[in-house]
Design a protein around this motif. Structure first.
Motif, short mmCIF file in Angstrom:
data_model
loop_
_atom_site.label_atom_id
_atom_site.label_comp_id
_atom_site.label_asym_id
_atom_site.label_seq_id
_atom_site.Cartn_x
_atom_site.Cartn_y
_atom_site.Cartn_z
N TYR A 141 -11.02 38.07 54.55
CA TYR A 141 -12.47 37.42 54.53
C TYR A 141 -12.47 36.29 53.49
CZ TYR A 141 -14.23 40.90 58.23
OH TYR A 141 -14.60 41.50 59.30
N LYS A 194 -21.80 35.55 60.08
CA LYS A 194 -21.31 36.83 60.93
C LYS A 194 -20.20 37.30 60.20
CE LYS A 194 -19.95 38.36 65.50
NZ LYS A 194 -19.50 38.11 66.92
N HIS A 195 -19.04 36.79 59.71
CA HIS A 195 -18.03 37.50 59.09
C HIS A 195 -18.36 37.85 57.77
CE1 HIS A 195 -14.89 36.15 61.60
NE2 HIS A 195 -15.17 35.03 61.66
N GLU A 224 -19.91 41.30 58.64
CA GLU A 224 -18.89 42.12 58.64
C GLU A 224 -18.17 42.65 57.62
OE1 GLU A 224 -16.39 40.21 61.23
OE2 GLU A 224 -17.57 40.38 63.13
N GLU A 233 -20.54 44.95 55.40
CA GLU A 233 -20.78 46.23 56.00
C GLU A 233 -19.22 47.40 56.01
OE1 GLU A 233 -22.60 45.46 59.56
OE2 GLU A 233 -24.62 45.37 58.69
N ASN A 234 -18.18 46.58 56.42
CA ASN A 234 -16.98 47.33 56.53
C ASN A 234 -16.63 48.00 54.98
OD1 ASN A 234 -16.51 46.99 59.17
ND2 ASN A 234 -15.16 45.16 58.76
#
Length: 307
Positions: free
Chosen positions: A82, A98-99, A102, A105-106
């Motif tokens: 990322y 959006k990335h 992600e 949250e991951n």
């Protein structure tokens, strides 16, 4: 009492794209007085150094020692995937946002999976390769003396940032409010969840009003009712914004300001990003510069009484 003076930042470390516009903003903010000013700051690589002893320093996420090799390996792989997306100048904003969500949250899910504890946070901060820029302590002291609140809006972790402030500063600043990703711990001190919506590097503006409504009003004589109505923050219509990423410019989008001075810290890939930063920020400090230039700026726009 005579104020301490500090050597000015070397000219080659500071880039100003439009000096005339900057001077106009400085004069307007100075004339309005410190009662109209607030500071909105990113944390990682803005208040803290990017480089520590010749190597990239830790972030408030990256310093955590999970004690779980499998989860730590997954964290490293997330970063490897990322981080280039975060730094890209060509990926469209919506796709990048959006990335970033992600990624955040991951990462949060892995912290819960690893069983992170409050004690582990304290140990991790104590062992971390993380340092504040030279001049940060003096900047926070100066702002507190002038009655100016500092609102730290970070995609990092509230509990970790608070612990860094406690361990790495001489005292916890009274005028600082942190809005970041806040952890929820069980009775035995183990991380079980996160509060509210995930804050990442590109959606900070969505949280600006939340930050404002729960600001440090008590320090400056505001009542609870006034704070609830956002009177406190609306009264502060001028802003000094500090960040190290183009996305940080959105931190004040939810606030109605009259004048804002933006300061960008360009710590790495100077040739690649300088033109973009110069167009976006009023002042750009390069090469992981210390904070003395901002101390000098605050001294100019918030002079002591009698000056």
């Amino acid at each position: 009492m005579e104020e301490k003076t500090h050597p000015s930042i070397e000219s080659e470390m500071a880039v100003v794209g439009d000096p005339q516009s900057l001077e106009k903003k400085k004069a307007a903010i100075r004339n309005a007085g410190p009662g109209k000013l607030q500071v909105i700051a990113d944390f990682d690589a803005t208040l803290t150094k990017y480089w520590v002893n010749g190597c990239p320093g830790h972030t408030s996420h990256g310093l955590l020692q999970l004690g779980n090799p499998e989860c730590e390996d997954k964290m490293r792989k997330l970063c490897e995937f990322y981080y280039p997306i975060k730094q890209s100048l060509t990926i469209p904003f919506e796709e990048k946002a959006k990335h970033m969500e992600e990624w955040q949250e991951n990462g949060h899910a892995l912290l819960i999976e690893a069983g992170l504890t409050l004690e582990a946070i304290k140990r991790s901060v104590a062992d971390a390769k993380i340092e504040f820029r030279e001049g940060v302590v003096e900047l926070l002291n100066l702002l507190e003396e002038r009655g100016v609140p500092v609102l730290i809006l970070s995609a990092g972790l509230t509990d970790v940032i608070e612990e860094i402030l406690r361990q790495k500063l001489p005292r916890f600043p009274k005028n600082v409010k942190i809005v970041s990703n806040q952890m929820v711990f069980s009775n035995d001190g183990r991380l079980v969840s996160f509060k509210g919506k995930t804050i990442h590097v590109l959606n900070k503006n969505e949280h600006a009003l939340d930050m404002a409504s729960s600001s440090v009003h008590d320090q400056f004589g505001e009542t609870k009712e006034q704070s609830d109505d956002n009177v406190f923050i609306k009264r502060r219509t001028n802003a000094l914004l500090l960040g190290d990423h183009i996305g940080d410019l959105g931190m004040s989008d939810g606030l109605n300001y009259e004048y804002q001075i933006t300061v960008g810290f360009l710590n790495d890939d100077i040739e690649k990003f300088l033109e973009t930063f110069q167009k976006a920020f009023d002042i750009v400090y390069v090469n992981d510069a210390p904070m003395w230039g901002v101390v000098e700026l605050v001294s100019q726009i918030c002079p002591s009484r009698g000056h």
